[in-house]
Write a protein that holds these residues in place. Structure first.
Motif, short mmCIF file in Angstrom:
data_model
loop_
_atom_site.label_atom_id
_atom_site.label_comp_id
_atom_site.label_asym_id
_atom_site.label_seq_id
_atom_site.Cartn_x
_atom_site.Cartn_y
_atom_site.Cartn_z
N ALA A 97 0.83 -1.21 0.00
CA ALA A 97 0.00 0.00 0.00
C ALA A 97 0.86 1.25 0.00
N THR A 98 1.96 1.22 0.74
CA THR A 98 2.85 2.38 0.77
C THR A 98 3.48 2.63 -0.59
N LEU A 99 3.96 1.59 -1.23
CA LEU A 99 4.59 1.75 -2.55
C LEU A 99 3.57 2.24 -3.58
N ARG A 100 2.35 1.73 -3.48
CA ARG A 100 1.30 2.21 -4.40
C ARG A 100 1.01 3.69 -4.15
N ARG A 101 1.00 4.06 -2.91
CA ARG A 101 0.68 5.44 -2.56
C ARG A 101 1.72 6.40 -3.14
N TRP A 102 2.94 5.92 -3.20
CA TRP A 102 4.02 6.75 -3.74
C TRP A 102 4.19 6.55 -5.25
N HIS A 103 3.32 5.80 -5.88
CA HIS A 103 3.37 5.55 -7.32
C HIS A 103 4.71 4.93 -7.75
N LEU A 104 5.24 4.10 -6.87
CA LEU A 104 6.51 3.45 -7.17
C LEU A 104 6.31 2.07 -7.81
N THR A 105 5.08 1.60 -7.84
CA THR A 105 4.79 0.30 -8.45
C THR A 105 3.67 0.45 -9.47
N ARG A 106 3.53 -0.56 -10.28
CA ARG A 106 2.48 -0.58 -11.31
C ARG A 106 1.78 -1.93 -11.22
N GLU A 107 0.47 -1.90 -11.24
CA GLU A 107 -0.31 -3.14 -11.19
C GLU A 107 -0.87 -3.44 -12.57
N ARG A 108 -0.57 -4.63 -13.08
CA ARG A 108 -1.01 -5.04 -14.42
C ARG A 108 -2.03 -6.15 -14.28
N SER A 109 -3.22 -5.92 -14.79
CA SER A 109 -4.28 -6.92 -14.70
C SER A 109 -4.01 -8.04 -15.69
N ILE A 110 -4.13 -9.28 -15.21
CA ILE A 110 -3.94 -10.46 -16.06
C ILE A 110 -5.28 -10.99 -16.53
N GLY A 111 -6.34 -10.67 -15.79
CA GLY A 111 -7.67 -11.18 -16.11
C GLY A 111 -8.20 -12.04 -14.98
N ASP A 112 -9.52 -12.19 -14.92
CA ASP A 112 -10.18 -13.01 -13.89
C ASP A 112 -9.79 -12.56 -12.48
N GLY A 113 -9.64 -11.25 -12.31
CA GLY A 113 -9.34 -10.73 -10.98
C GLY A 113 -7.90 -10.92 -10.53
N VAL A 114 -7.03 -11.39 -11.41
CA VAL A 114 -5.63 -11.65 -11.07
C VAL A 114 -4.76 -10.52 -11.62
N ALA A 115 -3.78 -10.09 -10.83
CA ALA A 115 -2.91 -8.99 -11.27
C ALA A 115 -1.48 -9.26 -10.80
N ARG A 116 -0.54 -8.62 -11.49
CA ARG A 116 0.87 -8.68 -11.09
C ARG A 116 1.34 -7.26 -10.77
N LEU A 117 2.20 -7.18 -9.77
CA LEU A 117 2.75 -5.90 -9.33
C LEU A 117 4.22 -5.84 -9.73
N ASP A 118 4.61 -4.77 -10.42
CA ASP A 118 6.01 -4.60 -10.76
C ASP A 118 6.43 -3.16 -10.53
N VAL A 119 7.70 -2.90 -10.79
CA VAL A 119 8.29 -1.59 -10.55
C VAL A 119 8.73 -1.03 -11.90
N LEU A 120 8.38 0.23 -12.17
CA LEU A 120 8.81 0.86 -13.40
C LEU A 120 10.33 0.88 -13.48
N ALA A 121 10.84 0.75 -14.70
CA ALA A 121 12.29 0.63 -14.89
C ALA A 121 13.09 1.76 -14.25
N PRO A 122 12.71 3.05 -14.41
CA PRO A 122 13.51 4.11 -13.77
C PRO A 122 13.54 3.97 -12.25
N VAL A 123 12.42 3.59 -11.68
CA VAL A 123 12.35 3.42 -10.23
C VAL A 123 13.21 2.23 -9.80
N ARG A 124 13.16 1.15 -10.58
CA ARG A 124 13.93 -0.04 -10.25
C ARG A 124 15.43 0.26 -10.22
N HIS A 125 15.91 0.95 -11.25
CA HIS A 125 17.34 1.27 -11.30
C HIS A 125 17.74 2.20 -10.15
N PHE A 126 16.89 3.16 -9.87
CA PHE A 126 17.17 4.08 -8.78
C PHE A 126 17.25 3.32 -7.46
#
Length: 753
Positions: free
Chosen positions: A457-486
């Motif tokens: 929740a904290t990372l989402r609040r800071w827009h440091l992660t991105r949630e990608r919907s896979i379908g059927d209510g399933v999603a994956r959470l990842d980190v944008l490349a600039p944020v990851r490198h930083f």
């Protein structure tokens, strides 16, 4: 697809259908003798390649020219349109008018009138309703050019339908989903759409995080021409060869990589769009080599469209259209900031304008600035926090003023400083999962036993992660490349020991996941499920290999990485990703032998050779054998010596030395049989793992017997080969049955026929 000595190209039925933009059924109707008899043209000639009907591209061109007419000596002597052509046109138009989409009174219309063309060529005919037909024939209000545009859309749809049937590997390189809503960029988006429509090569430049990838995704989402898109996230590849290999596998027939020389022709057949995204973010050792490869691909194709995004100026990559992205204007920036935070509507105008000015129109910075406003009570608080935590640019010493290239880093610095320990360590962990993590793993405690919900929740609040919907209510959470490198750079510079502990925990999670897949889903029936799961996680699993490559002296990390890669053999083999798999296995084998992990090196060397043989890559196969030779010098273990002998047999057979292959296979069999006998004796006890080891010994014996069968078959000793194949079937166990049983039975049938 292959090329002959006269530069002709040989196509299978699907590739030939894509070439013409028709169904394979119409192609085969043209090959029938009845067509030749009825219309006096002769029939479309075919070729036999290993029992499969194929087509010459030169013959397709010749026959298309014949179909272009004339079909009769005079205009009045007009033959009927062939039934097969009419059936194709009905399927192509889905039995509705191509113009108004009515399903009643639909007729066949000549694009170029019969009186002029005297041709019933399928490409000169389109299905329209009687009203639209009259507009074309009588009133001239529907021009041939308009009919041609309608026909082209139908042909594109037909090509897309064919690709859905036979081009599943394209899904591995599918483009990202375009975000909604999308702010600004009206002029740039219009330019991009025009460039995509005209087919020229495109270069999109701009600062990191400015929105280059999203602009291209938005433009592609607006295209409705049926052209497939191959999206290559350059950051995920470690060499130019891997990028080319991914393309070859994606466009090759039925998932089998085409040759490098044949890549341009395959791309041309597909009328593909190839996107190279984020060239500047790549970990390639040779950026110049990538530019040269793109330039060569451009020179070898005419209909393939190349789209490149880069923060760097690329001087060699061809670009007929260049689009430079700068900051969003003030209005669009405020809109984007308003989406990122609810506080923008109630904030003081002066403070809000100051923060918008600081962000300088940088899209990702604006999103993070919105999070800063939420955290610090508005734009004034966000600006004050930025000043406290780094008014000077930490990446470029000496700068006194912010701009779009430095403000992102400044905002990340503030956000990073505001994170608690749990959120920060989760950010480190997610930064080492470039493929993302299922959100339900995080709910269950992927990093912390107590659960990661608060940190997420904290990372989402800071827009440091991105949630990608896979379908059927399933999603994956990842980190944008600039944020990851930083995040990785900051962790390594400030908290290296703590960071390495977190990396070790992530690696352990991936290692445990692989163990579950291999131990609990080792039946033939479970193989499709396992392969789908590996497809979800393969980017993360290969990242472990990347980590180990950067720390070759860390024996435990290398042990984990090579164990993960060994388990990927089933994925690469069954999914026919042979060439990519061979590269991965070779790199892992080199790491293993360098770390003194002899058993892992032996397994990986053999897997390298098996996969290399599938693509006839003798260079990679020989490199695998070189590693096997090093194993032989480092061990007296009988099972590993059997592996070395089996590797020699496989390479010998691929090089045409069948007698040497048979001899080496027999040596491997003797080693494996002795190991099996000892394991059978040991299995009489109840020692842990004895059943698994017994299964491994049986499968090793089966491999040697099958290899002996291959060698004997090459020598023409069919009865002896059949005996070895039958014997091999008796020893195949566990997951090996799903991978090898079908091939063994196929070879046995070859012997008996």
């Amino acid at each position: 697809m292959e090329a002959d000595q006269k530069h002709d190209v040989i196509l299978n039925e699907h590739e030939a259908a894509l070439n013409w933009g028709v169904t394979p059924e119409l192609l085969f109707n043209y090959t029938r003798a009845r067509f030749a008899q009825d219309y006096g043209f002769g029939s479309l000639q075919t070729l036999d390649r290993d029992g499969r009907t194929c087509f010459s591209r030169n013959e397709l061109d010749r026959f298309s020219l014949v179909l272009s007419g004339p079909w009769s000596a005079t205009v009045g002597d007009r033959p009927a349109i062939p039934t097969a052509v009419i059936e194709h046109l009905m399927a192509e138009a889905r039995n509705e008018c191509a113009r108004c989409h009515t399903g009643t009174a639909v007729e066949n219309a000549h694009i170029i009138a019969w009186a002029i063309s005297r041709s019933h060529h399928h490409d000169n005919l389109v299905r329209v309703c009687s009203n639209c037909h009259k507009e074309h024939d009588l009133h001239r209000s529907l021009s041939p050019e308009q009919l041609r545009a309608l026909k082209d859309r139908l042909v594109a749809r037909t090509r897309q339908s064919i690709m859905l049937r036979v081009r599943a590997p394209l899904d591995q390189l599918r483009p990202p989903q375009a975000l909604a809503p999308f702010f600004g960029r009206i002029v740039e988006l219009e330019r991009l759409e025009t460039a995509l429509s005209t087919g020229g090569s495109i270069l999109v430049c701009g600062a990191g995080g400015i929105g280059k990838s999203e602009l291209v995704a938005q433009g592609l989402a607006r295209m409705n021409d049926g052209r497939p898109v191959l999206w290559l996230d350059v950051e995920r590849f470690s060499s130019v060869g891997e990028i080319i290999c991914a393309l070859r596998t994606a466009v090759g027939p039925e998932g089998v990589a085409c040759s490098q020389a044949g890549l341009p022709a395959h791309l041309e057949l597909l009328h593909a769009r190839v996107v190279l995204d984020g060239v500047e973010r790549s970990s390639l050792d040779d950026i110049d080599g990538l530019e040269d490869a793109v330039r060569d691909l451009f020179a070898a194709t005419r209909h393939t469209q190349l789209v490149t995004t880069s923060q760097l100026s690329l001087y060699v990559v061809p670009a007929e259209v260049s689009i430079a992205l700068w900051g969003l204007n003030s209005s669009d920036s405020r809109d984007l900031l308003g989406q990122a935070t609810a506080r923008a509507a109630d904030d003081r105008a002066e403070d809000l304008e100051a923060l918008v000015g600081f962000c300088d129109g940088h899209a990702l910075t604006l999103r993070i600035a919105g999070a800063l406003m939420d955290a610090y009570g508005g734009s004034a608080g966000a600006l004050a926090a930025i000043r406290r935590h780094g008014a000077a640019c930490v990446r470029i010493p000496g700068r006194r003023h912010q701009n779009r290239r430095t403000s992102l880093e400044e905002c990340l610095d503030v956000a990073y400083a505001a994170l608690g320990d749990d959120a920060r360590t989760l950010l480190w962990a997610l930064s080492n999962a470039p493929g993302g993590v299922y959100t339900f793993y995080l709910d269950e405690g992927w990093l912390n036993d107590a659960g990661d919900a608060d940190a997420v929740a904290t990372l989402r609040r800071w827009h440091l992660t991105r949630e990608r919907s896979i379908g059927d209510g399933v999603a994956r959470l990842d980190v944008l490349a600039p944020v990851r490198h930083f995040a990785i750079a900051r962790a390594q510079s400030e908290s290296l020991s703590d960071y390495l502990v977190i990396v070790g925990r992530v690696v352990q999670n991936f290692e445990s996941w692989v163990a579950v897949m291999e131990l609990q889903y080792d039946t033939p029936e479970a193989t499709p499920y396992v392969l789908d799961r590996y497809a979800d996680e393969v980017v993360n699993l290969l990242h472990v290999l990347h980590l180990a490559s950067g720390r070759p002296d860390d024996k435990e990390l290398v042990r984990s990485a090579t164990g993960i890669v060994r388990a990927l053999m089933r994925y690469f083999f069954v999914r026919r990703l042979h060439e990519q798999g061979a590269y991965v296995m070779r790199e892992a084998a080199r790491l293993a032998i360098g770390a003194g992990l002899v058993e892992a090196a032996s397994d990986l060397a053999m897997q390298t050779i098996v996969l290399a043989q599938r693509t006839n890559d003798r260079v990679i196969a020989r490199e695998g054998l070189d590693i096997a030779d090093q194993v032989e010098c480092a061990t007296t273990d009988e099972r590993l010596l059997g592996d070395v002998a089996l590797c020699r047999s496989m390479v010998s057979l691929s090089e045409g030395a069948a007698l040497e292959a048979e001899a080496s296979a027999r040596i491997a069999f003797q080693h494996y049989r002795h190991c099996l006998q000892k394991q059978i004796e040991a299995s009489e006890s109840t020692s842990p793992g004895s059943a698994e080891r017994l299964e491994e010994r049986h499968n090793a014996v089966a491999s040697a017997l099958s290899q002996m069968g291959f060698a004997l078959l090459a020598l023409g000793r069919l009865d002896e080969a059949a005996i070895q194949y039958r014997h091999a079937l008796q020893h195949q166990r566990g997951a090996s049955i799903a991978v090898n049983e079908g091939q063994t039975k196929h070879q046995l049938a070859n012997c008996e026929s």
